[in-house]
Design an enzyme around this catalytic site. Structure first.
Site, PDB file in Angstrom:
ATOM      1  N   LYS A   1       0.228  -1.159  -0.651  1.00 29.40           N
ATOM      2  CA  LYS A   1       0.181   0.082   0.366  1.00 29.40           C
ATOM      3  C   LYS A   1       1.098   1.296  -0.045  1.00 29.40           C
ATOM      4  O   LYS A   1       0.912   2.656  -1.326  1.00 29.40           O
ATOM      5  CB  LYS A   1      -0.967  -0.519   1.507  1.00 29.40           C
TER       6      LYS A   1
ATOM      7  N   ARG B   1      -3.013   2.874   8.393  1.00 27.29           N
ATOM      8  CA  ARG B   1      -3.438   1.971   7.718  1.00 27.29           C
ATOM      9  C   ARG B   1      -2.420   1.167   7.302  1.00 27.29           C
ATOM     10  O   ARG B   1      -1.018   1.606   7.567  1.00 27.29           O
ATOM     11  CB  ARG B   1      -3.737   2.097   6.345  1.00 27.29           C
TER      12      ARG B   1
ATOM     13  N   GLY C   1      -8.753  -6.636   3.574  1.00 25.95           N
ATOM     14  CA  GLY C   1      -9.591  -7.277   4.795  1.00 25.95           C
ATOM     15  C   GLY C   1      -8.804  -8.042   5.635  1.00 25.95           C
ATOM     16  O   GLY C   1      -9.564  -7.871   6.802  1.00 25.95           O
TER      17      GLY C   1
ATOM     18  N   MET D   1      -5.568  -6.746   7.677  1.00 25.00           N
ATOM     19  CA  MET D   1      -5.623  -6.751   8.688  1.00 25.00           C
ATOM     20  C   MET D   1      -6.433  -5.203   9.165  1.00 25.00           C
ATOM     21  O   MET D   1      -7.149  -4.463   8.535  1.00 25.00           O
ATOM     22  CB  MET D   1      -3.634  -5.613   8.793  1.00 25.00           C
TER      23      MET D   1
ATOM     24  N   ARG E   1      -3.980  -1.435  -6.475  1.00 28.41           N
ATOM     25  CA  ARG E   1      -2.751  -2.396  -6.647  1.00 28.41           C
ATOM     26  C   ARG E   1      -3.254  -3.954  -7.656  1.00 28.41           C
ATOM     27  O   ARG E   1      -4.265  -3.332  -8.058  1.00 28.41           O
ATOM     28  CB  ARG E   1      -2.805  -3.224  -5.061  1.00 28.41           C
TER      29      ARG E   1
ATOM     30  N   HIS F   1     -16.650  -8.626   0.595  1.00 32.10           N
ATOM     31  CA  HIS F   1     -15.366  -8.800   1.202  1.00 32.10           C
ATOM     32  C   HIS F   1     -15.124 -10.795   0.232  1.00 32.10           C
ATOM     33  O   HIS F   1     -14.376 -11.296  -0.415  1.00 32.10           O
ATOM     34  CB  HIS F   1     -15.434  -9.429   2.436  1.00 32.10           C
TER      35      HIS F   1
ATOM     36  N   ARG G   1      -0.784 -47.723 -13.678  1.00 30.77           N
ATOM     37  CA  ARG G   1      -0.950 -48.734 -12.757  1.00 30.77           C
ATOM     38  C   ARG G   1      -1.790 -49.591 -13.467  1.00 30.77           C
ATOM     39  O   ARG G   1      -2.949 -49.741 -13.817  1.00 30.77           O
ATOM     40  CB  ARG G   1      -1.038 -48.312 -11.924  1.00 30.77           C
TER      41      ARG G   1
ATOM     42  N   ARG H   1       3.785 -49.845 -15.313  1.00 31.54           N
ATOM     43  CA  ARG H   1       4.359 -50.667 -14.010  1.00 31.54           C
ATOM     44  C   ARG H   1       3.706 -51.307 -13.833  1.00 31.54           C
ATOM     45  O   ARG H   1       2.542 -51.669 -13.885  1.00 31.54           O
ATOM     46  CB  ARG H   1       4.425 -49.301 -12.700  1.00 31.54           C
TER      47      ARG H   1
ATOM     48  N   GLU I   1      11.607 -45.198  -5.663  1.00 32.42           N
ATOM     49  CA  GLU I   1      11.120 -45.068  -4.309  1.00 32.42           C
ATOM     50  C   GLU I   1      11.936 -45.023  -3.112  1.00 32.42           C
ATOM     51  O   GLU I   1      11.358 -45.003  -2.398  1.00 32.42           O
ATOM     52  CB  GLU I   1       9.851 -44.834  -4.703  1.00 32.42           C
TER      53      GLU I   1
ATOM     54  N   SER J   1      12.561 -43.846 -13.124  1.00 34.70           N
ATOM     55  CA  SER J   1      11.195 -42.594 -12.458  1.00 34.70           C
ATOM     56  C   SER J   1      10.529 -42.854 -11.408  1.00 34.70           C
ATOM     57  O   SER J   1      10.923 -43.413 -10.729  1.00 34.70           O
ATOM     58  CB  SER J   1      10.367 -43.082 -13.398  1.00 34.70           C
TER      59      SER J   1
ATOM     60  N   GLY K   1       9.402 -42.070  -8.093  1.00 34.31           N
ATOM     61  CA  GLY K   1       7.824 -42.585  -7.199  1.00 34.31           C
ATOM     62  C   GLY K   1       7.996 -41.487  -6.094  1.00 34.31           C
ATOM     63  O   GLY K   1       8.525 -41.814  -4.916  1.00 34.31           O
ATOM     64  N   THR K   2       8.021 -39.886  -6.189  1.00 37.69           N
ATOM     65  CA  THR K   2       8.245 -39.299  -5.272  1.00 37.69           C
ATOM     66  C   THR K   2       7.451 -39.869  -3.586  1.00 37.69           C
ATOM     67  O   THR K   2       7.745 -38.966  -3.088  1.00 37.69           O
ATOM     68  CB  THR K   2       8.275 -37.449  -5.630  1.00 37.69           C
ATOM     69  N   ASN K   3       6.179 -39.951  -3.951  1.00 32.90           N
ATOM     70  CA  ASN K   3       5.106 -39.944  -3.180  1.00 32.90           C
ATOM     71  C   ASN K   3       5.925 -41.379  -2.440  1.00 32.90           C
ATOM     72  O   ASN K   3       5.861 -40.646  -0.453  1.00 32.90           O
ATOM     73  CB  ASN K   3       4.003 -40.720  -3.668  1.00 32.90           C
ATOM     74  N   ASP K   4       6.255 -42.349  -2.741  1.00 35.95           N
ATOM     75  CA  ASP K   4       6.826 -43.280  -1.518  1.00 35.95           C
ATOM     76  C   ASP K   4       8.178 -43.056  -1.388  1.00 35.95           C
ATOM     77  O   ASP K   4       8.978 -43.260  -0.395  1.00 35.95           O
ATOM     78  CB  ASP K   4       6.973 -44.731  -1.925  1.00 35.95           C
TER      79      ASP K   4
ATOM     80  N   CYS L   1       7.266 -39.504 -11.468  1.00 39.88           N
ATOM     81  CA  CYS L   1       5.055 -39.898 -11.608  1.00 39.88           C
ATOM     82  C   CYS L   1       4.448 -39.850  -9.897  1.00 39.88           C
ATOM     83  O   CYS L   1       3.942 -39.837 -10.273  1.00 39.88           O
ATOM     84  CB  CYS L   1       5.592 -41.684 -11.969  1.00 39.88           C
TER      85      CYS L   1
ATOM     86  N   TYR M   1      11.492 -35.329 -18.043  1.00 43.35           N
ATOM     87  CA  TYR M   1       9.840 -35.062 -17.850  1.00 43.35           C
ATOM     88  C   TYR M   1       9.384 -34.973 -16.561  1.00 43.35           C
ATOM     89  O   TYR M   1       9.633 -36.002 -15.567  1.00 43.35           O
ATOM     90  CB  TYR M   1       8.986 -35.763 -19.008  1.00 43.35           C
TER      91      TYR M   1
HETATM   92  P1  ADP Z   1      -8.181  -2.148   3.751  1.00 42.99           P
HETATM   93  O1  ADP Z   1      -7.041  -2.436   3.107  1.00 42.99           O
HETATM   94  O2  ADP Z   1      -8.971  -2.749   3.637  1.00 42.99           O
HETATM   95  O3  ADP Z   1      -8.543  -1.703   2.141  1.00 42.99           O
HETATM   96  P2  ADP Z   1      -7.353   0.514   4.569  1.00 42.99           P
HETATM   97  O4  ADP Z   1      -6.575   1.182   4.684  1.00 42.99           O
HETATM   98  O5  ADP Z   1      -7.714   0.413   2.901  1.00 42.99           O
HETATM   99  O6  ADP Z   1      -7.625  -0.645   4.073  1.00 42.99           O
HETATM  100  O7  ADP Z   1      -8.638   1.679   3.923  1.00 42.99           O
HETATM  101  C1  ADP Z   1      -9.834   1.139   4.864  1.00 42.99           C
HETATM  102  C2  ADP Z   1     -10.563   2.362   4.257  1.00 42.99           C
HETATM  103  O8  ADP Z   1     -10.473   3.455   4.352  1.00 42.99           O
HETATM  104  C3  ADP Z   1     -10.477   1.859   2.619  1.00 42.99           C
HETATM  105  O9  ADP Z   1     -11.799   2.257   1.384  1.00 42.99           O
HETATM  106  C4  ADP Z   1     -10.308   3.611   2.152  1.00 42.99           C
HETATM  107  O10 ADP Z   1     -10.055   3.940   0.833  1.00 42.99           O
HETATM  108  C5  ADP Z   1     -10.421   4.628   3.722  1.00 42.99           C
HETATM  109  N1  ADP Z   1      -9.375   5.057   4.074  1.00 42.99           N
HETATM  110  C6  ADP Z   1      -8.331   4.766   3.985  1.00 42.99           C
HETATM  111  N2  ADP Z   1      -7.046   5.600   4.104  1.00 42.99           N
HETATM  112  C7  ADP Z   1      -8.187   7.431   4.004  1.00 42.99           C
HETATM  113  C8  ADP Z   1      -8.241   8.596   4.272  1.00 42.99           C
HETATM  114  N3  ADP Z   1      -6.733   8.867   3.860  1.00 42.99           N
HETATM  115  N4  ADP Z   1      -9.307   9.321   3.996  1.00 42.99           N
HETATM  116  C9  ADP Z   1     -10.223   8.355   3.596  1.00 42.99           C
HETATM  117  N5  ADP Z   1     -10.475   7.609   3.962  1.00 42.99           N
HETATM  118  C10 ADP Z   1      -9.676   6.633   3.752  1.00 42.99           C
HETATM  119 MG    MG Z   2      -7.883  -0.961   0.856  1.00 39.11          MG
HETATM  120 MG    MG Z   3       5.237 -46.366  -4.826  1.00 40.20          MG
END
Ligand code: ADP
Ligand code: MG
Ligand code: MG
Length: 876
Positions: free
Chosen positions: A26, A96, A105, A107, A340, A456, A562, A618, A746, A765, A767-770, A832, A852
């Site tokens: 980010k 953030r 989502g 963290m 991203r 989500h 087999r 085999r 194997e 060949s 036989g990586t399981n065994d 295999c 192979y």
């Molecule tokens: P996540 O990775 O869970 O999307 P973010 O850090 O991107 O968390 O933020 C959660 C929400 O808050 C997002 O919708 C983001 O756009 C909004 N947000 C984060 N920072 C700001 C900011 N400085 N001003 C306005 N909205 C923000």
């Molecule tokens: Mg975000």
């Molecule tokens: Mg075998």
């Protein structure tokens, strides 16, 4: 000490440093956008290094960081002409999280920091918008209470819901300043009751609390689970971004939204997104209000929409990939908050890669490298049969394509438990949250009652390549009684439903499926991959049907056929049993003679399909008692059919019982004790060839594979047996036959003595399981009890039966490869085991220069792509 804090617009880690590692995804992208001249609210990134530093300093923010952070806050103050904690013109910031790779989502983020009972009045007076100021303050208490103080969010949400009920309104936007005033008081009471402290009024205390909480969220249960599923190392840590707030909730000339620069579901080049007028960021994703399609912004905020479109193009050009974007509009001014690489379905991944090659944004090599091979097989698996009868009970948004059937399950943990019992489930939730990640991973598909195309559930499901129907408002879920209603239908936990994530339909029962069509884009990527790979790809299959599927997927031969699987057929098993139960050689030969024509026909069928390609057959491998009856009733039936007494059979079963069958009388040991079995199998193979020759079918070159060899003497004896049989058949039909004899590697001893063994082998060949089983001394069938503990305790990085253990098992493969090739330069080497279809393992096999890999039919395209990536990455 190295630099620990980086300003967005003054970005620049020293050259040679990977800035994503330091700034997190980010932070890095915010800095890049600022550099491109896009409108990004001012801010700075506290590097991922500090996360480690934080944990080492007893989970306290180091002094040095506090000082530097204060300095950077004053820079934001200057740019924004506001002051943190000021009573007249307060600066608010967001804190953030952001790790190296995006963990959507997982963290925490806290918005509106810097508000307290006094500054909120300042904000009100300054903006002339009391409703907005109070709404922001209650959000801060709610988020801070949840993330920093650990109060469950439902305590706050319920207060809002109840209040709206008594007031008789539906939307949050219908609440006025006075309403929020009351709720703020209630929120503060919750904080007091739960923490025995008042909500912190010191804005700096708020800031340090928030920064610490972001670091702590790196080790939350859900973040750990996500890392485990995605193999993200625990030591990476998260960065923290502190940024001036911009407000989408100041009125009707404000908005907030998320967008993808292309359709993440289909890959089509079109703007895809959602937005809400007068709302703050998290509202869109949280599903509290139903967002509008971004395309409609062309009417409501046309100028901003045009500006956004231009920015999308700019970002795609820069990143050469589809972007997932967050933005906010404050009083008709656009602000960019995130970009991203967007998560997408496997189908979209392929379309986007191929389109971008056509648009000359990327090369076909890059396209090959960009697609995650592990996601391909979901594209090849069957889709719903259009002709099948369907009982549609609800419709929702087509959030992630694909069809899935399974038992309805309302909790993530339950879905996980059922998966352990090999049961298919559909996870049904009002909406999903990051806590559900384990269950989403375990379920075959996901159905939610609330949430849009960027909710989500939708985003995570697409990333996982799992079918998802979201926002199906007809579905009324009753968690308490474990059921949902839709119209007149009532569906209880455990009932089977089918969802179709391409059409958004929800159906009762299991709907039959049909083979899916391979898209033209898919074939294109595969052809590019073939151009760049060195490893050949074969398939493990023993039925004509499987061989046909695999060949259509591009298999270049069979790496493991087999023969014992051919014995389980209903018509044959009785003769197999007769052979095993027989006490004399003559009896055994009589039984084998009955099996011969069956086995020969199987080979004719397979050779016909594989036309001229290599086929590794085999010879019989498993312990014989696997074929014997288990229950008394079965024994009775067989006794009748074979004209033997019940007790005779029982006695023979006891005789054949082994303490350790995997290490017992099996593999080539059977061939040594009962040469007539292997003789019959060779006769079947070579007679099949003779017949193909007669029918003018292009001849395959059979590779006769002797299993479980550990000494040169074993293969020497058995090679002779094969040669003799070939001579017989050659004479009988006066034909020429080309064939190879080789062995499986194997057992560790075989790897060590590869040089001796190669004298008598044309190919190895692995036989990586065994081989994994025998190298670790871990029984595959019993490892389930402790493998998880081993992964949890980081003894194993990954399950070694899934991804090859390079340092141990891999070392043996390397040794066998080198020693074998010293003896015989032309020695052909392949894999295999299950690992032959695992992309991470394929990388290793490319490194040690095998010829192979062989894998199950549906993994063939996966292996083709992974082999190309392995070669291209090795060359880099
Ligand atoms: P996540 O990775 O869970 O999307 P973010 O850090 O991107 O968390 O933020 C959660 C929400 O808050 C997002 O919708 C983001 O756009 C909004 N947000 C984060 N920072 C700001 C900011 N400085 N001003 C306005 N909205 C923000
Ligand atoms: Mg975000
Ligand atoms: Mg075998």
């Amino acid at each position: 000490m190295n630099k620990l804090i980086y300003r967005f617009n003054n970005h620049g880690t020293k050259s040679g440093i990977n800035s994503k590692e330091v700034l997190g995804g980010k932070g890095e992208n915010l800095a890049q956008m600022a550099k491109l001249g896009l409108p990004v609210p001012p801010g700075f990134t506290i590097s991922t290094k500090v996360c480690e530093y934080f944990y080492r300093s007893n989970k306290k923010i180091p002094k040095k960081i506090i000082q530097e952070t204060k300095k950077e806050i004053s820079v934001i103050e200057k740019i924004s002409k506001k002051k943190f904690g000021d009573l007249l013109n307060p600066l608010l910031v967001s804190v953030r999280s952001g790790s190296r790779v995006s963990m959507p989502g997982m963290m925490d983020t806290i918005l509106n920091l810097g508000l307290n009972d006094k500054t909120v009045i300042g904000l009100k007076n300054k903006t002339g918008n009391g409703r907005f100021a109070k709404d922001s303050y209650r959000r801060l208490i709610q988020m801070y209470g949840n993330v920093v103080l650990g109060i469950q969010s439902h305590f706050f949400e319920e207060l809002i819901e109840n209040y709206k009920l008594t007031k008789g309104v539906i939307q949050d936007t219908e609440l006025e300043e006075e309403d929020w005033d009351g709720l703020i008081q209630n929120f503060k009471d919750v904080v007091k009751e739960k923490t025995k402290k008042i909500f912190p009024q010191d804005v700096n205390e708020q800031l340090w609390g928030a920064i610490g909480a972001v670091f702590l969220s790196w080790n939350s249960k859900r973040a750990k689970t996500y890392r485990k599923i995605n193999y993200i190392p625990d030591h990476w840590g998260t960065a923290v971004n502190v940024q001036a707030m911009v407000f989408g909730n100041m009125g009707n000339d404000c908005a907030t939204g998320v967008a993808f620069t292309r359709n993440p579901s289909t890959g089509k080049k079109e703007i895809f997104g959602e937005y809400l007028i007068n709302a703050q960021g998290e509202d869109v994703v949280a599903g509290t209000r139903t967002p509008k399609n971004l395309l409609s912004m062309d009417k409501s905020m046309s100028k901003i929409f045009q500006q956004l479109k231009k920015i999308f193009n700019k970002l795609e050009k820069k990143y050469k990939d589809m972007q997932d974007i967050e933005f906010t509009v404050e009083n008709n001014k656009l602000w960019m908050l995130q970009t991203r690489s967007g998560k997408r379905t496997p189908k979209a991944a392929i379309k986007i890669a191929v389109d971008m090659v056509q648009e000359k944004l990327i090369s076909n090599k890059e396209a090959v490298l960009r697609i995650d091979p592990n996601t391909l097989d979901t594209l090849l698996h069957p889709t719903l049969d259009a002709k099948a009868e369907k009982k549609i009970i609800a419709t929702g948004l087509p959030a992630s394509p694909g069809a899935a059937s399974g038992k309805v399950t309302f909790s993530a943990d339950k879905a996980e438990r059922l998966k352990e019992q090999m049961q298919d489930t559909i996870l049904v939730r009002i909406e999903t949250s990051p806590e559900d990640i384990n269950g989403m991973h375990a379920a075959k598909g996901i159905l939610t009652a609330r949430g849009g195309m960027t909710s989500h559930a939708a985003v995570v499901a697409r990333g996982m390549g799992k079918p998802c129907v979201s926002g199906s408002s007809e579905v009324k879920i009753d968690y308490e009684n474990k059921l949902f209603k839709s119209g007149d239908h009532e569906v209880s936990e455990g009932d089977i439903i089918t969802i179709d994530g391409a059409s958004g339909k929800v159906m009762l029962g299991k709907v039959p499926t049909v083979k899916s069509n391979i898209s033209r884009d898919f074939s294109k990527v595969m052809l590019w991959a073939d151009k760049y790979r060195k490893l050949k790809v074969r398939t493990n299959s023993e039925t004509p049907a499987d061989a046909k599927i695999a060949k259509d997927f591009g298999a270049e031969g069979i790496g493991l056929c087999r023969t014992e699987h051919m014995f389980f057929d209903e018509k044959r098993i009785i003769s197999v049993r007769q052979m095993i139960l027989s006490k004399t050689l003559d009896d055994r030969k009589e039984a084998l003679a009955k099996l011969l024509p069956y086995q020969k026909n199987d080979f004719v069928e397979i050779f016909k399909i594989m036309k001229g390609l290599p086929v590794t057959v085999r010879l019989l491998d498993p312990p014989l008692h696997e074929f014997l009856p288990k229950t008394d009733k079965d024994i009775d039936n067989i006794a009748k059919e074979l004209n033997m007494s019940h007790n005779d059979i029982k006695f023979r079963i006891i005789e054949l019982h082994e303490q350790n069958p995997m290490l017992g009388h099996r593999g080539c040991r059977l061939g040594i004790s009962f040469p007539e079995i292997y003789q019959m199998q060779c006769e079947a193979i070579f007679e099949a060839l003779a017949e193909c020759k007669k029918k003018k079918i292009k001849l395959v070159i059979p590779e006769i594979m002797i299993p479980l060899v550990s000494t040169a003497a074993e293969i020497q004896i058995l090679r002779n047996l094969v040669n003799k049989k070939v001579e017989e058949i050659k004479k009988k039909h006066s034909i020429k036959i080309k064939y190879y004899v080789g062995t499986m590697i194997e057992l560790p001893r075989a790897a060590l003595r590869a040089k001796d063994i190669a004298k008598y082998a044309d190919f190895f060949s692995f036989g990586t399981n065994d081989l994994t089983q025998t190298t670790f001394g871990i029984s595959r069938d019993d490892s389930g009890k402790f493998l998880n503990d081993y992964v949890d305790n980081k003894i194993f990085n990954r399950d070694p039966f899934v991804s090859i253990d390079e340092r141990g098992v891999g070392e043996l493969i390397k040794i066998a490869t080198e020693r074998g090739r010293v003896e015989k330069k032309s020695l052909k080497l392949g894999i295999c085991g299950e690992h032959g279809g695992d992309p991470a393992s394929i990388k290793f096999f490319e490194k040690v220069k095998l010829n192979y890999v062989s894998c199950s039919p549906y993994r063939v395209p996966v292996a083709r792509l992974a082999a190309a990536q392995a070669y291209l990455e090795k060359k880099k």
